[in-house]
Design a protein around this motif. Structure first.
Motif, PDB file in Angstrom:
ATOM      1  N   ASP A   1      67.107  50.462 111.797  1.00 41.02           N
ATOM      2  CA  ASP A   1      68.091  50.568 112.900  1.00 41.02           C
ATOM      3  C   ASP A   1      68.546  48.906 112.868  1.00 41.02           C
ATOM      4  O   ASP A   1      69.648  48.650 112.958  1.00 41.02           O
ATOM      5  CB  ASP A   1      67.554  50.671 114.255  1.00 41.02           C
ATOM      6  CG  ASP A   1      67.288  52.229 114.415  1.00 41.02           C
ATOM      7  OD1 ASP A   1      67.884  52.838 113.654  1.00 41.02           O
ATOM      8  OD2 ASP A   1      66.494  52.461 115.336  1.00 41.02           O
TER       9      ASP A   1
ATOM     10  N   GLN B   1      67.467  60.298 119.297  1.00 34.90           N
ATOM     11  CA  GLN B   1      68.701  59.879 119.054  1.00 34.90           C
ATOM     12  C   GLN B   1      69.879  61.183 118.683  1.00 34.90           C
ATOM     13  O   GLN B   1      70.788  60.791 118.385  1.00 34.90           O
ATOM     14  CB  GLN B   1      68.601  58.830 118.086  1.00 34.90           C
ATOM     15  CG  GLN B   1      67.751  57.669 118.242  1.00 34.90           C
ATOM     16  CD  GLN B   1      67.861  56.677 116.942  1.00 34.90           C
ATOM     17  OE1 GLN B   1      68.923  56.443 116.287  1.00 34.90           O
ATOM     18  NE2 GLN B   1      66.747  55.946 116.963  1.00 34.90           N
TER      19      GLN B   1
ATOM     20  N   LEU C   1      69.971  62.933 116.056  1.00 39.94           N
ATOM     21  CA  LEU C   1      70.126  62.905 114.666  1.00 39.94           C
ATOM     22  C   LEU C   1      69.507  63.788 113.587  1.00 39.94           C
ATOM     23  O   LEU C   1      70.083  64.105 112.686  1.00 39.94           O
ATOM     24  CB  LEU C   1      69.823  61.468 114.316  1.00 39.94           C
ATOM     25  CG  LEU C   1      70.647  60.314 114.445  1.00 39.94           C
ATOM     26  CD1 LEU C   1      70.059  58.856 114.115  1.00 39.94           C
ATOM     27  CD2 LEU C   1      72.041  60.362 114.255  1.00 39.94           C
ATOM     28  N   VAL C   2      68.583  64.631 114.331  1.00 39.04           N
ATOM     29  CA  VAL C   2      67.724  65.371 113.101  1.00 39.04           C
ATOM     30  C   VAL C   2      68.325  66.786 113.086  1.00 39.04           C
ATOM     31  O   VAL C   2      68.536  67.524 114.116  1.00 39.04           O
ATOM     32  CB  VAL C   2      66.195  65.463 113.647  1.00 39.04           C
ATOM     33  CG1 VAL C   2      65.499  66.290 112.729  1.00 39.04           C
ATOM     34  CG2 VAL C   2      65.571  64.325 113.798  1.00 39.04           C
TER      35      VAL C   2
ATOM     36  N   TYR D   1      61.338  60.145 116.917  1.00 35.15           N
ATOM     37  CA  TYR D   1      62.133  58.968 117.001  1.00 35.15           C
ATOM     38  C   TYR D   1      63.739  59.284 116.820  1.00 35.15           C
ATOM     39  O   TYR D   1      64.419  58.920 117.883  1.00 35.15           O
ATOM     40  CB  TYR D   1      61.628  57.907 115.991  1.00 35.15           C
ATOM     41  CG  TYR D   1      62.377  56.624 116.060  1.00 35.15           C
ATOM     42  CD1 TYR D   1      62.086  55.776 117.367  1.00 35.15           C
ATOM     43  CD2 TYR D   1      63.389  56.254 115.267  1.00 35.15           C
ATOM     44  CE1 TYR D   1      62.921  54.551 117.004  1.00 35.15           C
ATOM     45  CE2 TYR D   1      64.003  55.284 115.309  1.00 35.15           C
ATOM     46  CZ  TYR D   1      63.608  54.138 116.065  1.00 35.15           C
ATOM     47  OH  TYR D   1      64.309  53.148 116.238  1.00 35.15           O
ATOM     48  N   TYR D   2      63.870  60.068 115.901  1.00 37.57           N
ATOM     49  CA  TYR D   2      65.172  60.346 115.457  1.00 37.57           C
ATOM     50  C   TYR D   2      65.793  61.421 116.387  1.00 37.57           C
ATOM     51  O   TYR D   2      66.848  61.464 116.750  1.00 37.57           O
ATOM     52  CB  TYR D   2      65.451  60.642 113.981  1.00 37.57           C
ATOM     53  CG  TYR D   2      65.442  59.193 113.191  1.00 37.57           C
ATOM     54  CD1 TYR D   2      66.278  58.408 113.342  1.00 37.57           C
ATOM     55  CD2 TYR D   2      64.647  59.210 112.141  1.00 37.57           C
ATOM     56  CE1 TYR D   2      66.040  56.898 112.652  1.00 37.57           C
ATOM     57  CE2 TYR D   2      64.365  58.274 111.302  1.00 37.57           C
ATOM     58  CZ  TYR D   2      65.282  56.880 111.577  1.00 37.57           C
ATOM     59  OH  TYR D   2      65.116  56.066 110.960  1.00 37.57           O
TER      60      TYR D   2
ATOM     61  N   ALA E   1      61.348  52.484 110.543  1.00 37.27           N
ATOM     62  CA  ALA E   1      62.489  53.142 111.260  1.00 37.27           C
ATOM     63  C   ALA E   1      63.188  52.168 112.157  1.00 37.27           C
ATOM     64  O   ALA E   1      64.587  51.990 112.400  1.00 37.27           O
ATOM     65  CB  ALA E   1      62.206  54.467 112.130  1.00 37.27           C
TER      66      ALA E   1
ATOM     67  N   VAL F   1      69.614  62.791 109.981  1.00 38.05           N
ATOM     68  CA  VAL F   1      68.279  62.878 109.200  1.00 38.05           C
ATOM     69  C   VAL F   1      68.099  64.261 109.071  1.00 38.05           C
ATOM     70  O   VAL F   1      68.130  65.056 109.813  1.00 38.05           O
ATOM     71  CB  VAL F   1      67.277  62.438 110.262  1.00 38.05           C
ATOM     72  CG1 VAL F   1      65.887  62.439 109.731  1.00 38.05           C
ATOM     73  CG2 VAL F   1      67.738  61.046 110.966  1.00 38.05           C
TER      74      VAL F   1
END
Ligand code: AP5
Ligand code: ZN
Length: 217
Positions: free
Chosen positions: A97, A190, A192-193, A186-187, A93, A110
């Protein structure tokens, strides 16, 4: 649009990716399919990957990241891609990036496919794949081909994946929980999920996914 598809083995990532990539007009990049193509062509990369895949373990990052980077830099992926099976751990991951940052790019979303474990076991047990085209995916009960062992779409031979044995599937699920699930957090950090249920008909899941995905390109 740059999207990562994540979910346990047998969740339906490959099945959905075929439809989503078409709907979104972006290539479907599956590291599992890339490894299997290398194995059937007998390349050194394929020979290296095969022993790990047979054991249900991750192929080492130094092999995987370079292969994924090369594929993402192909001309057809210039305007976006749907990644399936990559990244699969935190190191991948972070590498993704960096790869995107180097080109001043970022991920748009994601998509996390959620399926109970007993369902993924059933899906994998009955899966049949086409030798000619890895996007032609069948299931002996849920999506049976019209004639046994033959792909409806292209007439190719259908086969059962070597890593779909019960023992290897158990290992793959274990690896998913320990190595891959952490990338969801992790996402999430951010923002993003998007998580959707991957239960129901294939077309229903595709519709759910299309509604959940960001519209920004
Ligand atoms: P990979 O090929 O990526 O396998 P996976 O992640 O385990 O996922 P699967 O391909 O098993 O399942 P899927 O979610 O795509 O489900 P599908 O659509 O086929 O990886 C294989 C190996 O390669 C790894 O173990 C590792 O060794 C190596 N590898 C790959 N990437 C790597 C990386 N980045 N780093 C290191 N190693 C890597 O569907 C499953 C079945 O369900 C089918 O029969 C389908 O017809 C059926 N089905 C689908 N949707 C539905 C539905 N809605 N209802 C009923 N049935 C359905
Ligand atoms: Zn086919």
């Amino acid at each position: 649009m740059r999207i990562v598809l994540v979910g346990p083995p047998g969740a339906g990532k490959g099945t959905q990716a075929a439809y989503l990539a078409k709907n979104l007009g972006i290539p479907h990049i599956s590291t599992g399919d890339l490894f299997r193509a290398n194995i059937s062509q007998g390349t050194p990369l394929g020979q290296k990957a095969q022993e790990y895949m047979r054991a249900g373990q991750l192929v080492p990052d130094e092999v995987t990241i370079g292969m994924a980077r090369d594929r993402m830099h192909q001309p057809d992926a210039a305007d976006g891609f749907l990644l399936d099976g990559f990244p699969r751990n935190l190191a991948q991951a972070e590498a993704l990036d960096e790869i995107l940052k180097a080109d001043d790019l970022r991920l748009d979303g994601v998509l996390d496919l959620e399926v109970p474990e007993d369902e993924v076991v059933k899906r994998i047990a009955g899966r049949r794949m086409c030798r000619k085209d890895s996007s032609h995916i069948f299931h002996v009960i849920y999506n049976p081909p019209q004639s046994e062992g033959v792909c409806d779409a292209c007439g190719g031979e259908l086969y059962q994946r070597e890593d779909d044995s019960e023992e290897t599937v158990r290992k793959r699920l274990e690896v998913y929980h320990s190595e891959t699930e952490p990338i969801i957090d992790y996402y999430k950090a951010q923002g993003l999920v998007v998580t959707i249920s991957a239960l129901g008909k294939v077309s229903e899941v595709t519709q759910r996914a299309m509604e959940a995905l960001p519209t920004r390109t």
